[in-house]
Write an enzyme that holds these catalytic residues in place. Structure first.
Site, mmCIF file in Angstrom:
data_model
loop_
_atom_site.group_PDB
_atom_site.id
_atom_site.type_symbol
_atom_site.label_atom_id
_atom_site.label_comp_id
_atom_site.label_asym_id
_atom_site.label_seq_id
_atom_site.Cartn_x
_atom_site.Cartn_y
_atom_site.Cartn_z
ATOM 1 C CD GLN A 90 -7.177 -4.866 3.931
ATOM 2 O OE1 GLN A 90 -8.152 -5.574 4.172
ATOM 3 N NE2 GLN A 90 -7.291 -3.602 3.593
ATOM 4 C CG HIS A 94 -1.935 0.962 1.384
ATOM 5 N ND1 HIS A 94 -1.719 2.284 1.659
ATOM 6 C CD2 HIS A 94 -3.287 0.824 1.272
ATOM 7 C CE1 HIS A 94 -2.877 2.924 1.720
ATOM 8 N NE2 HIS A 94 -3.850 2.065 1.486
ATOM 9 C CE LYS A 127 -8.034 -0.002 5.584
ATOM 10 N NZ LYS A 127 -6.902 -0.184 4.693
ATOM 11 C CB CYS A 172 -3.507 2.965 -1.707
ATOM 12 S SG CYS A 172 -4.730 4.195 -1.296
ATOM 13 C CG ASP A 208 0.328 -2.376 6.124
ATOM 14 O OD1 ASP A 208 -0.668 -2.501 6.860
ATOM 15 O OD2 ASP A 208 0.309 -1.750 5.045
HETATM 16 C C1 PLP Z 1 -5.924 0.594 4.532
HETATM 17 C C2 PLP Z 1 -4.536 0.173 4.475
HETATM 18 C C3 PLP Z 1 -3.491 1.036 4.854
HETATM 19 C C4 PLP Z 1 -3.721 2.464 5.265
HETATM 20 O O1 PLP Z 1 -4.594 2.583 6.334
HETATM 21 P P1 PLP Z 1 -5.122 4.036 6.767
HETATM 22 O O2 PLP Z 1 -6.204 3.723 7.729
HETATM 23 O O3 PLP Z 1 -5.608 4.710 5.526
HETATM 24 O O4 PLP Z 1 -3.969 4.747 7.391
HETATM 25 C C5 PLP Z 1 -2.208 0.552 4.798
HETATM 26 N N1 PLP Z 1 -1.953 -0.702 4.404
HETATM 27 C C6 PLP Z 1 -2.921 -1.558 4.037
HETATM 28 C C7 PLP Z 1 -2.569 -2.955 3.637
HETATM 29 C C8 PLP Z 1 -4.246 -1.143 4.057
HETATM 30 O O5 PLP Z 1 -5.200 -1.995 3.674
#
Ligand code: PLP
Length: 423
Positions: free
Chosen positions: A217, A137, A240, A378, A214
């Site tokens: 998800q 992302h 999320k 993104c 990260d």
């Molecule tokens: C949504 C997402 C982000 C960014 O999250 P924000 O809430 O917009 O800061 C980063 N990495 C992954 C894999 C995402 O799905």
């Protein structure tokens, strides 16, 4: 194609709670879109909110609201307790050793920027290497590009195979004593690919590199234990996992957070302030300058309570059944091409329909009440690597139903027909 499930969803989709035991808790599911029942398949962007989360924020604002950490008065103490209680819930949720390892941020993006600007600025220098994957992302790519520009370090991109799985042999070749950080997405928001992060952490640690995961998800789909994972940093966003926007989490191992300088300066992050200089609070407050998102933290705590009440077992088995069904339905849509077909995937499916632009498909689905995401998600470099303008992405959550998936398949048949796509 079955004519019976023709024009409208009414005969297909049972209303209210039928079809998912979780639906009743999510008021937004009752919304109508262009006269249709909402079919919300944009969960990888953000999830809907259960009543318990809305109630928690409302109760806080209407019974015990005040600023935190500042007052001796009763309400300020109550607010501080509730805020710190949310931090403990997060710590338990991801099994960290201590609540002091949990820093509240605005979200995943801010958490990664925090690490890049504090740990990165002190620990990364000229000649060092940072590894990320080709499926990151932008949030886990751009902050590292910026750090590399500042520090003279270089960014290396671990490639993917055609199915969208990480090339682990390439990773092995790229890891070296120059590697200072591996910043890796656990579950791709575009491809649904689940990366073998435990293995990646072990490989990275063997060459002395630190690992940032990260988990934006992953956190929505599986239990996470940061101690057994062994990562140095892990980030996710509340919105999320059924919680409010405006808050997210940086988990960092104590030994790293202790050594990291502050990023933003202001109230709450200090110990002693003189006109000429200041000393800083211990983590996590060192990294939480200013009035924090108090109500959002409480809402996040309530979302975690919901997940624990629903149970991971129920969440995972439901999502798995829905995902399998989604794959079966997509198999039958003429001209549909999956983008991302790695073996280990979760809850997310990107696809293209013939030569149609993803926006056209998305708009036609929207007119039928179906919310999917279209575009680059993104991940512009990945779209370029795949040579496509973007994808249509359906992403699932527990409140989705098998009827909704049938309806999606059905609507895609219609869209294919409207766009003149045969196979
Ligand atoms: C949504 C997402 C982000 C960014 O999250 P924000 O809430 O917009 O800061 C980063 N990495 C992954 C894999 C995402 O799905």
């Amino acid at each position: 194609m079955n004519d019976r499930i023709g024009n409208d969803m009414t005969d297909l989709k049972p209303s209210a709670s039928q079809g998912s035991p979780f639906r009743d808790e999510f008021p937004e599911l009752l919304v109508k879109v262009h006269g249709h029942d909402l079919v919300y398949l944009d969960n990888a962007s953000s999830t809907l909110k259960p009543m318990a989360v809305l109630d928690a924020e409302r109760t806080f604002y209407s019974t015990s609201y005040a600023n935190v950490h500042r007052g001796v008065h009763r309400l300020s103490q109550m607010a501080t307790e509730a805020y710190e209680d949310a931090r403990r819930k997060v710590a338990n949720f991801i099994v960290s050793r201590s609540a002091n390892e949990i820093v509240f941020t605005k979200g995943t993006t801010e958490a990664i920027n925090l690490v890049a600007n504090t740990w990165g600025t002190t620990c990364i220098g000229s000649g060092d290497e940072i590894l990320v994957s080709a499926m990151e992302h932008h949030a886990n790519l751009v902050p590292w590009q910026m750090l590399c520009q500042r520090s003279g370090a270089t960014l290396q991109i671990v490639p993917l195979n055609d199915a969208g799985a990480l090339d682990l042999e390439a990773l092995d070749r790229m890891l070296s004593p120059r590697t200072k950080l591996v910043a890796m997405v656990w579950v791709s928001n575009i491809l649904g690919t689940v990366n073998p992060v435990e293995e990646i952490v072990a490989k990275a640690h063997r060459v002395g590199a630190k690992v940032l995961v990260d988990a934006a998800q992953a956190i929505a789909h599986r239990p996470i234990n940061v101690q057994s994972l062994g990562a140095d940093f892990l980030c996710f966003s509340s919105h999320k996992i059924f919680g409010p926007t405006g808050i997210g989490v940086l988990y960092g191992r104590c030994e790293h957070l202790d050594l990291m300088p502050p990023w933003q300066g202001g109230g709450d992050m200090i110990r002693e302030v003189e006109y000429s200089e200041a000393t800083y609070a211990d983590p996590p407050l060192r990294f939480e300058a200013g009035t924090p998102p108090i109500a959002q933290a409480i809402g996040l705590g309530a979302a975690i309570d919901c997940i624990e009440r629903w149970s991971w077992q129920a969440i995972q088995s439901r999502e798995e059944a829905l995902y399998t069904h989604l794959q079966e339905v997509l198999d039958h849509v003429p001209g549909l091409r999956r983008i991302g077909y790695a073996k280990d995937r979760i809850a997310v499916q990107s696809f293209l329909l013939g030569d149609a632009h993803p926006y056209d498909v998305g708009m036609l689905l929207d007119a039928m009440g179906i919310a999917v995401r279209t575009g680059h998600h993104c991940g512009q470099p990945l779209m370029k690597r795949l040579g496509i303008p973007g994808t249509v992405r359906a992403s699932l959550s527990i409140y989705n139903t098998h009827q909704e998936i049938e309806y999606l398949g059905h609507s895609l048949h219609k869209v294919a027909h409207m766009l003149g796509i045969s196979s």
